[in-house]
Write an enzyme that holds these catalytic residues in place. Sequence first.
Site, PDB file in Angstrom:
ATOM      1  N   PRO A 276       0.827  -1.210   0.000  1.00  0.00           N
ATOM      2  CA  PRO A 276       0.000   0.000   0.000  1.00  0.00           C
ATOM      3  C   PRO A 276       0.859   1.257   0.000  1.00  0.00           C
ATOM      4  CG  PRO A 276       0.079  -0.929   2.198  1.00  0.00           C
ATOM      5  CD  PRO A 276       0.798  -1.898   1.292  1.00  0.00           C
ATOM      6  N   ARG A 314      -1.504  16.416  -9.741  1.00  0.00           N
ATOM      7  CA  ARG A 314      -2.598  15.455  -9.916  1.00  0.00           C
ATOM      8  C   ARG A 314      -3.849  16.062 -10.577  1.00  0.00           C
ATOM      9  NH1 ARG A 314      -5.146  13.253  -6.416  1.00  0.00           N
ATOM     10  NH2 ARG A 314      -5.360  11.188  -7.370  1.00  0.00           N
ATOM     11  N   CYS A 346       2.090  29.757 -16.222  1.00  0.00           N
ATOM     12  CA  CYS A 346       1.495  30.209 -17.485  1.00  0.00           C
ATOM     13  C   CYS A 346       0.998  29.027 -18.310  1.00  0.00           C
ATOM     14  CB  CYS A 346       2.501  31.042 -18.273  1.00  0.00           C
ATOM     15  SG  CYS A 346       2.928  32.590 -17.459  1.00  0.00           S
ATOM     16  N   GLU A 347       0.042  28.309 -17.771  1.00  0.00           N
ATOM     17  CA  GLU A 347      -0.612  27.181 -18.428  1.00  0.00           C
ATOM     18  C   GLU A 347      -2.079  27.192 -18.003  1.00  0.00           C
ATOM     19  OE1 GLU A 347       0.773  24.270 -20.019  1.00  0.00           O
ATOM     20  OE2 GLU A 347       2.930  24.543 -19.687  1.00  0.00           O
ATOM     21  N   TYR A 375       1.576  11.058  -3.864  1.00  0.00           N
ATOM     22  CA  TYR A 375       1.784  11.539  -5.235  1.00  0.00           C
ATOM     23  C   TYR A 375       1.668  13.061  -5.328  1.00  0.00           C
ATOM     24  CZ  TYR A 375       1.209   6.586  -5.856  1.00  0.00           C
ATOM     25  OH  TYR A 375       1.358   5.227  -5.729  1.00  0.00           O
TER      26      TYR A 375
END
Length: 421
Positions: A276, A314, A346-347, A375
Amino acid sequence: MDHFLYRNGSLHAEDVALSEIAAAVGTPFYCYSAATLTRHYQLFTEALSPMPHLVCFAIKSLSNIAVLKLLGDLGAGMDVVSGGEYRRALAAGVSPDKIVFSGVGKTAEEMQLALTHGIRQFNVESEPELRALSAVAVALGKIAPITIRVNPDVDAKTHEKIATGKKENKFGIPINRAVEVYAEAAALPNLQIVGIDVHIGSQLTELEPFEQAYKKVAELTETLRAQGHSITRLDLGGGLGIPYERSNSAPPLPREYGALIQRTLGHLGCEIEIEPGRLISGNSGVLVSKVIYVKNGEDRDFLILDAAMNDLVRPSMYGAHHDILPVIEAEAATEAQSYDVVGPVCETGDTFAKARPLPPLQADDLVAFRSAGAYGAVMASEYNTRPLIPEVLVRGDQFAVIRARPSYEEILNRDSIPTWL
């Protein structure tokens, strides 16, 4: 369950106010709760207590050495997928005989590293890997303990990018070819077959896919034993999901998962290994960020934070949801406003949430992204030359920076200009 709760109107990690940490280390930062990590690990050991077992934490979910030491001191093994993660496990004081090496692309150098310093087993993913591992083991005069990862062609019913048990995925060998591959492994020098490995995906929210896979593994175990192979361990991977949205129904609990393992595999007398990551680390961490601006658009309001997609990828990569809370609790009667929550990169993809109802916020207010322990930091980058953000570990009323924010000088000094420029 986690240990991030409001106290006197302020969000705390255990007994420490997140605002206190923000004042000390700046924002954004990741914060982990030692109590939550401990409790979630213990849930798995309790769930598997009727069977011989080893819980190997999946380092890929959260690889900070302080976290690995905390879990290792509790008795956890480690599941690694690279030479770097193997080195992290050793640096955390984990015994090599509790380290499992997974991954589809192990290099000869990584095999040599693990065989030289010690390894519990390699989870082998292909025939070419079998042959390469045998050659390395022969050259070193070592015996390589192995399981072979089988692909059971089971739909994990999870996001396509984290499903690993379908025949079109790159992982493992088709289960219907397992007999011939185990025969080849037995014929190769310096390999020792110890068991079977299976892992069907991540963030599973129901048990039925596990049951399908484990029944196939049980049948394969009996087939391989009948052919003379010693199958003493079953590595079942990880994958049990967490409730990213508190409004949704909760995924199965570790005790329910453990009961399933006992029901489907307990009669085989094998040692059970599980790996896990997310369920141990996910709810143990939050990402704390500060509001830079509140921007009023034509048809929506934007909450512009100092955290960005490079800090928590994520939502951009998977369309993932994270609950967002104000660090200072809003009064009960406060009416929520709708915000697109975005970062400064800048996205257009640098968006954490769209039309998210939140209490009214303003510049310099702090917010916390829940369930960010898995993550989060491990997938961060320095895109836009934004420094990797600090990681902080809390235990009770104490906190410590377990990875510092690098200075711009440290970042720039990694580059070098050729003499001919």
